[in-house]
Motif scaffolding. Structure first.
Motif, PDB file in Angstrom:
ATOM      1  N   SER A   1      -5.655  -9.838   1.358  1.00  0.00           N
ATOM      2  CA  SER A   1      -5.818 -11.074   0.583  1.00  0.00           C
ATOM      3  C   SER A   1      -5.201 -12.265   1.316  1.00  0.00           C
ATOM      4  N   THR A   2      -4.066 -12.044   1.964  1.00  0.00           N
ATOM      5  CA  THR A   2      -3.431 -13.115   2.725  1.00  0.00           C
ATOM      6  C   THR A   2      -4.332 -13.617   3.843  1.00  0.00           C
TER       7      THR A   2
ATOM      8  N   PRO B   1      -0.365 -13.402  -2.579  1.00  0.00           N
ATOM      9  CA  PRO B   1      -0.917 -12.048  -2.737  1.00  0.00           C
ATOM     10  C   PRO B   1       0.146 -10.973  -2.903  1.00  0.00           C
ATOM     11  N   PHE B   2       1.263 -11.094  -2.166  1.00  0.00           N
ATOM     12  CA  PHE B   2       2.301 -10.075  -2.285  1.00  0.00           C
ATOM     13  C   PHE B   2       2.925 -10.069  -3.680  1.00  0.00           C
ATOM     14  N   LEU B   3       3.046 -11.233  -4.298  1.00  0.00           N
ATOM     15  CA  LEU B   3       3.562 -11.286  -5.663  1.00  0.00           C
ATOM     16  C   LEU B   3       2.523 -10.828  -6.672  1.00  0.00           C
ATOM     17  N   ALA B   4       1.265 -11.242  -6.484  1.00  0.00           N
ATOM     18  CA  ALA B   4       0.203 -10.887  -7.430  1.00  0.00           C
ATOM     19  C   ALA B   4      -0.116  -9.401  -7.401  1.00  0.00           C
ATOM     20  N   MET B   5       0.129  -8.732  -6.267  1.00  0.00           N
ATOM     21  CA  MET B   5      -0.173  -7.312  -6.171  1.00  0.00           C
ATOM     22  C   MET B   5       0.885  -6.429  -6.817  1.00  0.00           C
ATOM     23  N   VAL B   6       2.011  -7.004  -7.220  1.00  0.00           N
ATOM     24  CA  VAL B   6       3.062  -6.199  -7.856  1.00  0.00           C
ATOM     25  C   VAL B   6       2.566  -5.554  -9.149  1.00  0.00           C
TER      26      VAL B   6
ATOM     27  N   MET C   1      -8.692 -10.651  -9.656  1.00  0.00           N
ATOM     28  CA  MET C   1      -7.934 -10.817  -8.413  1.00  0.00           C
ATOM     29  C   MET C   1      -8.871 -11.104  -7.244  1.00  0.00           C
ATOM     30  N   ALA C   2     -10.011 -10.414  -7.221  1.00  0.00           N
ATOM     31  CA  ALA C   2     -10.984 -10.655  -6.150  1.00  0.00           C
ATOM     32  C   ALA C   2     -11.525 -12.078  -6.236  1.00  0.00           C
ATOM     33  N   LEU C   3     -11.779 -12.543  -7.462  1.00  0.00           N
ATOM     34  CA  LEU C   3     -12.237 -13.922  -7.624  1.00  0.00           C
ATOM     35  C   LEU C   3     -11.166 -14.909  -7.167  1.00  0.00           C
ATOM     36  N   ALA C   4      -9.903 -14.601  -7.477  1.00  0.00           N
ATOM     37  CA  ALA C   4      -8.816 -15.532  -7.170  1.00  0.00           C
ATOM     38  C   ALA C   4      -8.573 -15.646  -5.675  1.00  0.00           C
ATOM     39  N   PHE C   5      -8.613 -14.526  -4.956  1.00  0.00           N
ATOM     40  CA  PHE C   5      -8.240 -14.554  -3.547  1.00  0.00           C
ATOM     41  C   PHE C   5      -9.438 -14.575  -2.592  1.00  0.00           C
ATOM     42  N   VAL C   6     -10.501 -13.882  -2.931  1.00  0.00           N
ATOM     43  CA  VAL C   6     -11.638 -13.784  -2.005  1.00  0.00           C
ATOM     44  C   VAL C   6     -12.658 -14.883  -2.277  1.00  0.00           C
TER      45      VAL C   6
END
Length: 388
Positions: free
Chosen positions: A182-183, A225-230, A275-280
């Motif tokens: 994601s990053t 992404p590292f925070l959102a993946m928690v 999450m896919a919409l937010a990052f990709v």
């Protein structure tokens, strides 16, 4: 980043990699941590401490997921968790899967060396101490780290009779793979914004893309992404896995994990889609809009040489965008989990090995500045030999 590479090395050890491969990977990660530090300090003299602080804080949060003595309490809380997963990988090939080891290892090493060369050039050459190449150096670093989360494990499994990964190792691999992936997309959108400002607002480029602004953009791209993946990885850790422990993949991907769960995963699938919409997709839209404005501005340039020069600076980035987004959108920006396993495995293999291998060649072949720096460095290397 020093906490990060220690945590990732512990994960690789937990995954039962061979000691030689573990030793090599550990030192490669140490080298990359130093590269990331010097990459920040070399470009942003006044903001190096900010970049270092961002990396340091981020790495501490990631390292908390790696227990050094046994599984953590939140993993042991649910007794329906298997203690380990079996990764089928390429078992359908039977004994022929050993033949895949050589080509995959060569591609992996070439991808590592190609992206490392780009990072070293960005750090060492003052001509590349610009926002564009700062983002490019971060992207190359991410390409290396993403491949390290999945490919060494896959290579080890091609030669191992028992392809087993612990539950903890699986969760950590899941966390790193999707956080780093994601990053990389957010950094691609940062690169698009940089090109947009350079082409559409050249007189304000130095102000709009100052060192502080670039440091904040990259820091946010790494931290978000590292925070959102928690919560995402915590939700996987608390699922009931009652449909066995066999994952039909070469790493702990999202869809195979959900297929093993007998819990209701509809809410998790919706969260994954968000999450896919937010990052990709969001970064993809930013890139599309940026290049829409770039195209309209470049077409207004009267001279053909001016248009060609403007487009040439964006060509390599557009190639990266097409390769990266097409495969990822196919794999992950789809609601539901009932997809062809073999197709997903093939596309994931392309994104894990082939794409990081191709990216350095795309960047060097289509970028005149990088080619000029490479020629200059090669000439410097030849001069001592001639003197001898």
């Amino acid at each position: 980043m020093f906490f990060f590479y220690d945590s990732l090395t512990l994960f690789l050890y937990d995954s039962h990699l061979s000691l030689s491969l573990l030793f090599i990977t550990h030192h490669l990660l140490a080298f990359l941590s130093l590269c990331s530090l010097f990459l920040s300090l070399s470009l942003f003299h006044g903001n190096g401490s900010l970049c270092l602080c961002l990396y340091f804080c981020l790495s501490i949060s990631v390292s908390c997921f790696l227990p050094t003595q046994g599984p953590s309490p939140w993993i042991m809380a649910n007794l329906s968790h298997p203690s380990e997963f079996v990764l089928l990988g390429f078992s359908s090939f039977g004994e022929l899967q050993v033949l895949l080891y050589g080509p995959f290892l060569v591609l992996y090493l070439l991808a590592f060396m190609g992206n490392t060369v780009i990072i070293v050039m960005v750090i060492a050459d003052s001509h590349l101490h610009t926002p564009m190449y700062f983002f490019l150096g971060n992207f190359s670093l991410l390409e290396i780290l993403v491949t390290m989360t999945a490919v060494p494990r896959m290579l080890s499994d091609l030669l191992a009779p028992h392809k087993v990964i612990s539950f903890t190792g699986c969760m950590v691999q899941f966390y790193f793979y999707f956080s780093l992936g994601s990053t990389s997309f957010l950094v691609l959108s940062d690169m698009a914004l940089d090109r947009f400002v350079a082409v559409c607002h050249p007189l304000r480029y130095g102000t709009l893309m100052s060192g502080a602004v670039c440091a904040r953009l990259v820091g946010a791209a790494w931290a978000a992404p590292f925070l959102a993946m928690v919560p995402t990885v915590l939700s996987r850790a608390h699922l009931n896995y009652c449909h066995g422990n066999i994952i039909d993949h070469f790493f702990c991907d999202n869809a195979p994990l959900l297929q093993l769960s007998c819990s209701d995963t509809s809410l998790l699938e919706f969260w994954d889609f968000v999450m896919a919409l937010a990052f990709v997709l969001s970064s993809f839209l930013v890139t599309l809009v940026s290049y829409g404005y770039i195209a309209s501005t470049v077409l207004q340039i009267p001279s053909a040489s001016g248009r060609q020069k403007a487009f040439s600076t964006c060509g390599s980035h557009l190639a990266l965008v097409f390769i990266g987004y097409s495969s990822t959108i196919f794999l992950y920006v789809r609601p539901g989990k009932a997809h062809s396993v073999e197709v997903n495995k093939t596309v994931a293999l392309v994104t894990s090995i082939l794409t990081p291998f191709l990216n350095p060649f795309i960047l060097t072949l289509r970028n005149e500045t990088i080619k000029a720096v490479l020629r200059e460095q090669m000439q410097k290397l030849k001069r001592p030999h001639r003197a001898l």
